[in-house]
Motif scaffolding. Structure first.
Motif, PDB file in Angstrom:
ATOM      1  N   GLU A   1     -29.066 -17.309  31.685  1.00 21.68           N
ATOM      2  CA  GLU A   1     -27.770 -17.979  31.607  1.00 21.68           C
ATOM      3  C   GLU A   1     -27.663 -18.927  30.418  1.00 21.68           C
TER       4      GLU A   1
ATOM      5  N   ILE B   1     -24.227 -24.124  22.736  1.00 25.31           N
ATOM      6  CA  ILE B   1     -22.890 -24.685  22.890  1.00 25.31           C
ATOM      7  C   ILE B   1     -22.792 -26.024  22.164  1.00 25.31           C
TER       8      ILE B   1
ATOM      9  N   ILE C   1     -28.942 -26.015  22.691  1.00 28.64           N
ATOM     10  CA  ILE C   1     -29.286 -24.886  23.551  1.00 28.64           C
ATOM     11  C   ILE C   1     -29.382 -25.445  24.965  1.00 28.64           C
TER      12      ILE C   1
ATOM     13  N   LYS D   1     -25.622  -7.645  27.681  1.00 31.21           N
ATOM     14  CA  LYS D   1     -25.290  -9.050  27.413  1.00 31.21           C
ATOM     15  C   LYS D   1     -26.475  -9.959  27.711  1.00 31.21           C
TER      16      LYS D   1
ATOM     17  N   ILE E   1     -32.166 -16.059  22.103  1.00 26.42           N
ATOM     18  CA  ILE E   1     -32.523 -17.470  22.284  1.00 26.42           C
ATOM     19  C   ILE E   1     -34.037 -17.663  22.327  1.00 26.42           C
TER      20      ILE E   1
ATOM     21  N   THR F   1     -18.215 -27.037  26.647  1.00 31.29           N
ATOM     22  CA  THR F   1     -17.484 -25.821  26.342  1.00 31.29           C
ATOM     23  C   THR F   1     -17.040 -25.186  27.653  1.00 31.29           C
TER      24      THR F   1
ATOM     25  N   ASN G   1     -28.894 -11.847  24.925  1.00 34.08           N
ATOM     26  CA  ASN G   1     -28.856 -13.304  25.014  1.00 34.08           C
ATOM     27  C   ASN G   1     -30.270 -13.883  25.138  1.00 34.08           C
TER      28      ASN G   1
ATOM     29  N   ILE H   1     -25.200 -18.600  17.149  1.00 33.69           N
ATOM     30  CA  ILE H   1     -23.962 -18.825  17.889  1.00 33.69           C
ATOM     31  C   ILE H   1     -23.118 -17.567  17.914  1.00 33.69           C
TER      32      ILE H   1
ATOM     33  N   VAL I   1     -24.505 -14.906  20.529  1.00 34.40           N
ATOM     34  CA  VAL I   1     -24.499 -15.195  21.966  1.00 34.40           C
ATOM     35  C   VAL I   1     -23.105 -15.078  22.532  1.00 34.40           C
TER      36      VAL I   1
ATOM     37  N   GLY J   1     -16.714 -22.440  30.598  1.00 28.60           N
ATOM     38  CA  GLY J   1     -17.622 -21.455  31.177  1.00 28.60           C
ATOM     39  C   GLY J   1     -17.779 -21.668  32.665  1.00 28.60           C
TER      40      GLY J   1
ATOM     41  N   LYS K   1     -27.164 -20.843  26.908  1.00 30.26           N
ATOM     42  CA  LYS K   1     -26.108 -20.729  25.896  1.00 30.26           C
ATOM     43  C   LYS K   1     -26.358 -21.721  24.776  1.00 30.26           C
TER      44      LYS K   1
END
Length: 440
Positions: A252, A256, A227, A140, A148, A261, A144, A437, A440, A263, A254
């Motif tokens: 970490e 979004i 981002i 993960k 990014i 969002t 990620n 999107i 991730v 989390g 994301k």
């Protein structure tokens, strides 16, 4: 039986010899049975071990296949290679002297960072995940960060050079920044240059705010996404020999919606937005809060969180906010850095930091923060006649303004150039935004 002899059916033999022969025969049978049991047990054990090994190998291969599948994005023009380069396990091993301990330059909760040297003699930073980290978490984080980092390019963000997903564990290969972290320069007094001058601290603040603004605004406004780094702190800010700052570690991060969002915030104590910790809602304003804490670090030279201090002073952000509210802000500033000639600019930074640490709906955007810091830096440079902190425009930019430009004009031209450059790198294809999107 007569005379110690017994009849065997084929003739007479000695009684003792007959007993010995019978014993040997029974021993042979026992040995054969025991040997058969041992061999059978050994074969079963080997079979179990092979089965377990095969299961682990299959699981690892599936993990690699999943990672590589997720790293291959298809846009309208065919495959889009996210990472600039896929390194082999051999290249990574040779670059790090087979992950020699002497090459370690940093350790984190989930990974170890090595200084590597590629075949072309260029220095790189190689992050390898620790073997005790569960494979699902490694996969993960790995996907990620690659997803990014490979989509963004900014002068103040550490650049991803490539990755390796071969047997032996996933690794990330980034540019090597050779002068340590901002945390080390501010807080670890063993460093020879730990006391950064005020104008240098302003320069670093401007550069990191520009990086965060780029992240937050480098998406299509029609899609209303950002981002968000979500792990901004002085240990994630790297400095080179010229003290140019780079934002690093997107573990970490994301993609979004710009509002918020769901989390959970994870990071170092003292930097985390208390509102989001309670509400479990993430937004770009989390980065604004964390950056506000970094500003306070630059002003006070104090750690964001310190267990050794009295309870009311352990959390730097809260202690700073109370001090400003009570009019004692000048008492917590670092007297070695903040002097009479820069006190006016420092007060403006204090006010900006206070607004960054306020309630979410009252915090400025990173664009507002970056603009204010740049203007402060320009004004301070002009008033004190110190170095322009690398804010001087290029000849081309000056020509475009047809004359002697104002500070605001110069900032706007540079900003337009940066934004155009950044958006082209991130969204070369209109469909790529949605694909990020989904990954991730």
């Amino acid at each position: 039986m007569e005379g110690g002899l017994i009849y065997s059916g084929k003739g007479y033999i000695n009684e003792r010899l007959a007993g010995l022969t019978s014993f040997v025969k029974s021993m042979n049978i026992s040995l054969k049975i025991s040997l058969g049991i041992c061999v059978s047990f050994f074969m079963i054990l080997v079979g179990i071990l092979l089965l377990l090994s095969m299961c682990k190998i299959i699981e690892f291969l599936k993990r690699i296949a999943t990672s590589q599948h997720r790293l291959a994005v298809h846009n309208n023009n065919g495959p889009f290679k996210l990472a600039p380069r896929k390194f082999s396990a051999r290249e990574i091993s040779l670059a790090t002297d087979y992950f020699y301990d002497g090459r370690i330059i940093g350790r984190g909760g989930k990974g170890i960072v090595y200084r590597g040297v590629l075949q072309d003699k260029s220095a790189v930073s190689i992050k390898k995940f620790k073997p005790d980290v569960p494979s699902r978490i490694v996969s993960k984080i790995f996907v990620n960060e690659v997803t990014i980092l490979s989509q963004i390019k900014h002068r103040h963000i550490v650049r991803l050079l490539g990755y390796c997903a071969d047997l032996g564990g996933e690794t990330l290969v980034c540019e090597f920044i050779n002068n340590g972290t901002l945390y080390e320069h501010i807080h670890e007094k063993t460093k020879g240059s730990s006391t950064l001058l005020f104008q240098l601290r302003m320069k670093i603040a401007v550069e990191i705010s520009a990086a965060l603004e780029y992240l937050h605004s480098s998406s299509s406004t029609s899609k209303n996404i950002s981002i968000v780094h979500l792990n901004v702190n002085s240990k994630r800010i790297l400095l080179d020999n010229n003290y140019t700052a780079r934002l690093a570690n997107f573990r970490e991060a994301k993609v979004i919606p710009q509002d918020q969002t769901q989390g959970t915030l994870q990071g170092l104590p003292g930097y985390l937005d208390p509102e989001s910790i309670k509400s479990k809602k993430l937004s770009a304003k989390n980065d604004v809060y964390s950056f506000g804490v970094v500003l306070v670090e630059l002003l006070t030279s104090q750690r964001a969180f310190c267990d050794e201090k009295p309870e009311g002073q352990r959390d730097l952000a809260q202690f700073f906010a109370r001090s400003v509210e009570e009019g004692r802000w000048d008492q917590i500033l670092d007297g070695k850095i903040i002097k009479e000639e820069n006190l006016g600019t420092a007060k403006k930074v204090v006010d900006l930091a206070k607004s960054c640490l306020g309630l979410q709906n009252e915090r400025p955007s990173m664009r507002e923060v970056a603009m204010k810091l740049e203007v402060m830096a320009w004004d301070y440079s002009a008033a004190k006649g110190v170095a322009k902190l690398n804010f001087s425009p290029s000849p081309k930019e000056t020509d475009e303004l047809n004359g002697s430009p104002s500070n605001a004009q110069l900032l706007q031209v540079r900003r337009e150039h940066d934004e155009s450059f950044g958006r082209a790198e991130l969204y070369g294809d209109s469909s790529l935004q949605n694909q990020i999107i989904e990954l991730v």
